[in-house]
Motif scaffolding. Structure first.
Motif: not given
Length: 267
Positions: A233-242, A169-174, A130-131, A215-219
């Motif tokens: 094309v894009h996926y994001k995995v993170g908190g709501f605000m991220e 793409n899969i974009a993780p947050g923190d 996400i960064a 990290p299980q959420q990414m898995a």
């Protein structure tokens, strides 16, 4: 038939979680590490691969195809972090991070594409961040590597479609991983103009990682993507605000969004 999955950077963190989860789901998983150790503690085979060394990439792919007969999925996860004010960060250290997060990841794609093209099928999941959707203060180099990787994926996925290969793409947050221990920290120099603000932000970054998601959420998201017939094309995995921060960047005037970031990072 069980799909054969290659996961780079699978010795710990997100990569290991993905490997363990997919193994539980019946996939044939090969994880990689620059220096594989403690094989008995992994439910999948851990093989040597350094994304900055093309010979190790070729050797790993050859090993997998010889053993499993095919290669269906690449989870392009290996990467490294970097922090520091742009002015204080050594340019050579910036190049090292680009060599891993950008050029190294591209070389892994190049390493698997001939086999996938031969099969007329395959899926490449590029782990970005996400960064990578915004230039973050004191993480600008990291943001740049991941943003560039997002764009390369957008381009390459169009190029490989005719061969039956999907790319996303899969974009993780923190996430709660050990990434903070493995990243390059530009020292907080005593005579730096950024000393106080940089130190405050280092503390903030570490707190975000320590309080990050499982990290299980990414898995689980990777598993969902593998089962999807036509991945987005894009996926994001993170908190709501991220995730919402990406939406805000798209709709707010640039300077308004910049002010929000500066307030968040106390600049």
């Amino acid at each position: 038939m069980s799909k054969v999955v290659l996961i780079t950077g699978a010795s710990s963190g997100i990569g290991r979680s993905i490997g363990e989860f997919l193994t539980q789901k019946g996939y044939t998983v090969y994880g990689t590490s620059r220096n594989p150790k403690n094989q008995d503690s992994y439910p999948f085979e851990l093989i040597a691969l350094d994304v900055t060394n093309t010979e190790t990439i070729k050797k790993a792919v050859t090993h997998i195809v010889a053993k499993a007969g095919r290669l269906d999925v690449l989870v392009n996860n290996a990467g490294m972090g970097i922090t520091g004010p742009i002015e204080d960060t050594p340019t050579d250290e910036m190049r090292k991070v680009f060599d891993t997060n950008f050029f190294g990841a591209i070389d892994v794609m190049k390493g698997v594409l001939p086999q996938m093209r031969k099969q007329q099928s395959g899926l490449i999941i590029n782990v970005t961040s996400i960064a990578g959707y915004m230039g973050l203060p004191f993480r600008g180099v990291y943001s740049a590597t991941k943003g560039a990787f997002e764009l390369i994926t957008e381009a390459a996925r169009m190029e490989v479609k005719e061969f039956g290969i999907h790319m996303t793409n899969i974009a993780p947050g923190d996430f709660a991983t050990n990434i903070a221990a493995g990243r390059y920290h530009t020292p907080v120099f005593e005579d730096s103009a950024y000393k106080r603000k940089y130190q405050e932000n280092l503390d903030l970054m570490d707190a975000h990682v320590d309080g990050g998601m499982d990290p299980q959420q990414m898995a689980k998201k990777v598993y969902q993507i593998i089962k999807t017939k036509n991945p987005k094309v894009h996926y994001k995995v993170g908190g709501f605000m991220e995730k919402f921060s990406i939406v805000l960047k798209r709709i707010l005037p640039d300077k308004v969004y910049e002010r929000l970031l500066m307030n968040h990072y106390k600049l």
